[in-house]
Design a protein around this motif. Sequence first.
Motif, PDB file in Angstrom:
ATOM      1  N   MET A   5     -42.290  45.245   8.392  1.00  0.00           N
ATOM      2  CA  MET A   5     -43.488  46.091   8.383  1.00  0.00           C
ATOM      3  C   MET A   5     -44.022  46.160   9.798  1.00  0.00           C
ATOM      4  N   GLY A   6     -44.341  47.373  10.222  1.00  0.00           N
ATOM      5  CA  GLY A   6     -44.983  47.563  11.513  1.00  0.00           C
ATOM      6  C   GLY A   6     -46.471  47.706  11.285  1.00  0.00           C
ATOM      7  N   VAL A   7     -47.281  46.934  12.011  1.00  0.00           N
ATOM      8  CA  VAL A   7     -48.733  46.975  11.816  1.00  0.00           C
ATOM      9  C   VAL A   7     -49.466  47.054  13.145  1.00  0.00           C
ATOM     10  N   SER A   8     -50.634  47.703  13.095  1.00  0.00           N
ATOM     11  CA  SER A   8     -51.446  47.814  14.307  1.00  0.00           C
ATOM     12  C   SER A   8     -52.925  47.509  14.043  1.00  0.00           C
ATOM     13  N   THR A   9     -53.229  47.034  12.823  1.00  0.00           N
ATOM     14  CA  THR A   9     -54.607  46.657  12.498  1.00  0.00           C
ATOM     15  C   THR A   9     -54.619  45.291  11.824  1.00  0.00           C
ATOM     16  N   GLU A  10     -55.742  44.632  11.910  1.00  0.00           N
ATOM     17  CA  GLU A  10     -55.888  43.330  11.254  1.00  0.00           C
ATOM     18  C   GLU A  10     -55.701  43.466   9.745  1.00  0.00           C
TER      19      GLU A  10
ATOM     20  N   LYS B  27     -54.174  47.551  19.014  1.00  0.00           N
ATOM     21  CA  LYS B  27     -55.403  46.799  19.272  1.00  0.00           C
ATOM     22  C   LYS B  27     -55.433  45.426  18.608  1.00  0.00           C
ATOM     23  N   VAL B  28     -54.802  45.279  17.480  1.00  0.00           N
ATOM     24  CA  VAL B  28     -54.829  43.989  16.784  1.00  0.00           C
ATOM     25  C   VAL B  28     -54.236  42.874  17.648  1.00  0.00           C
ATOM     26  N   VAL B  29     -53.363  43.225  18.580  1.00  0.00           N
ATOM     27  CA  VAL B  29     -52.778  42.217  19.478  1.00  0.00           C
ATOM     28  C   VAL B  29     -53.885  41.477  20.223  1.00  0.00           C
ATOM     29  N   SER B  30     -54.917  42.195  20.638  1.00  0.00           N
ATOM     30  CA  SER B  30     -56.022  41.560  21.372  1.00  0.00           C
ATOM     31  C   SER B  30     -56.785  40.554  20.506  1.00  0.00           C
ATOM     32  N   GLU B  31     -56.648  40.652  19.204  1.00  0.00           N
ATOM     33  CA  GLU B  31     -57.336  39.752  18.284  1.00  0.00           C
ATOM     34  C   GLU B  31     -56.494  38.524  17.934  1.00  0.00           C
ATOM     35  N   LEU B  32     -55.318  38.414  18.542  1.00  0.00           N
ATOM     36  CA  LEU B  32     -54.407  37.310  18.219  1.00  0.00           C
ATOM     37  C   LEU B  32     -54.456  36.175  19.237  1.00  0.00           C
ATOM     38  N   LYS B  33     -55.490  36.156  20.055  1.00  0.00           N
ATOM     39  CA  LYS B  33     -55.615  35.088  21.057  1.00  0.00           C
ATOM     40  C   LYS B  33     -55.776  33.740  20.373  1.00  0.00           C
ATOM     41  N   ASN B  34     -55.119  32.732  20.941  1.00  0.00           N
ATOM     42  CA  ASN B  34     -55.232  31.369  20.423  1.00  0.00           C
ATOM     43  C   ASN B  34     -56.699  30.973  20.278  1.00  0.00           C
ATOM     44  N   GLY B  35     -56.989  30.258  19.213  1.00  0.00           N
ATOM     45  CA  GLY B  35     -58.348  29.818  18.951  1.00  0.00           C
ATOM     46  C   GLY B  35     -59.106  30.758  18.026  1.00  0.00           C
ATOM     47  N   GLY B  36     -58.621  31.980  17.881  1.00  0.00           N
ATOM     48  CA  GLY B  36     -59.278  32.937  17.002  1.00  0.00           C
ATOM     49  C   GLY B  36     -58.842  32.766  15.556  1.00  0.00           C
ATOM     50  N   GLU B  37     -59.606  33.355  14.666  1.00  0.00           N
ATOM     51  CA  GLU B  37     -59.345  33.253  13.227  1.00  0.00           C
ATOM     52  C   GLU B  37     -57.974  33.833  12.860  1.00  0.00           C
ATOM     53  N   LEU B  38     -57.639  34.974  13.431  1.00  0.00           N
ATOM     54  CA  LEU B  38     -56.373  35.631  13.102  1.00  0.00           C
ATOM     55  C   LEU B  38     -55.181  34.837  13.644  1.00  0.00           C
TER      56      LEU B  38
ATOM     57  N   ALA C 290     -48.015  45.957  24.359  1.00  0.00           N
ATOM     58  CA  ALA C 290     -49.401  45.750  23.934  1.00  0.00           C
ATOM     59  C   ALA C 290     -50.016  44.525  24.615  1.00  0.00           C
ATOM     60  N   LEU C 291     -49.227  43.451  24.734  1.00  0.00           N
ATOM     61  CA  LEU C 291     -49.738  42.268  25.432  1.00  0.00           C
ATOM     62  C   LEU C 291     -50.158  42.636  26.850  1.00  0.00           C
TER      63      LEU C 291
ATOM     64  N   ASP D  92     -53.831  42.708  28.860  1.00  0.00           N
ATOM     65  CA  ASP D  92     -53.815  41.684  29.901  1.00  0.00           C
ATOM     66  C   ASP D  92     -53.663  40.279  29.312  1.00  0.00           C
ATOM     67  N   MET D  93     -52.693  40.164  28.407  1.00  0.00           N
ATOM     68  CA  MET D  93     -52.404  38.894  27.757  1.00  0.00           C
ATOM     69  C   MET D  93     -50.983  38.470  28.099  1.00  0.00           C
ATOM     70  N   THR D  94     -50.710  37.178  27.915  1.00  0.00           N
ATOM     71  CA  THR D  94     -49.363  36.647  28.115  1.00  0.00           C
ATOM     72  C   THR D  94     -48.968  35.850  26.877  1.00  0.00           C
ATOM     73  N   GLY D  95     -47.743  35.354  26.886  1.00  0.00           N
ATOM     74  CA  GLY D  95     -47.254  34.551  25.771  1.00  0.00           C
ATOM     75  C   GLY D  95     -48.081  33.303  25.521  1.00  0.00           C
ATOM     76  N   SER D  96     -48.716  32.770  26.558  1.00  0.00           N
ATOM     77  CA  SER D  96     -49.536  31.565  26.376  1.00  0.00           C
ATOM     78  C   SER D  96     -50.846  31.859  25.642  1.00  0.00           C
ATOM     79  N   ASP D  97     -51.192  33.144  25.502  1.00  0.00           N
ATOM     80  CA  ASP D  97     -52.429  33.526  24.808  1.00  0.00           C
ATOM     81  C   ASP D  97     -52.266  33.620  23.295  1.00  0.00           C
ATOM     82  N   ILE D  98     -51.040  33.610  22.812  1.00  0.00           N
ATOM     83  CA  ILE D  98     -50.790  33.830  21.385  1.00  0.00           C
ATOM     84  C   ILE D  98     -50.144  32.596  20.756  1.00  0.00           C
TER      85      ILE D  98
END
Length: 148
Positions: free
Chosen positions: A44-49, A79-90, A110-111, A115-121
């Motif tokens: 499945m391809g997804v782009s929303t929470e 956009k959901v990628v930005s919500e996948l930062k470590n420490g977040g609920e998602l 998307a990362l 402005d995210m990297t692999g260490s952010d997820i």
Amino acid sequence: MLKRVIVLFIGITSLSVSSFAQEQTNTISTKTVKTLSKTPDYAMGVSTEKHLKAAIQLFHQFETSGVTVNNFEIVVWGKVVSELKNGGELAELISKQVKGKLKITICNVALNFFDMTGSDIPDNVEIIPNAYIRMYELNALGYNTFIP
């Protein structure tokens, strides 16, 4: 008085129907399980929470219904990628869910955009170069693919 009774009846009926509809969507018929099991790889391809959570729920619904699943990949972009930062609920939800046959991949485009990297997820999420190309690749490999 009659008006109140009618409104009450409509309200109770509405609740019963919505409850019944929810129960119906949580079960998969034996015939459908048999059909779905013929091609046991899913993506499945997804782009929303909302769609990401629904995809995880669908994976579990397949498992509990007896659908044969060899692989279930959720390809994430947008956009959901930005919500996948470590420490977040998602991110926490994903960390707990990804194991066994469930795999989540995140688009590197998307990362970079956010402005995210692999260490952010979460560590158990794989970074792929391009989500769209990955969906085409999975389709070419015989996966049942779906984008809501």
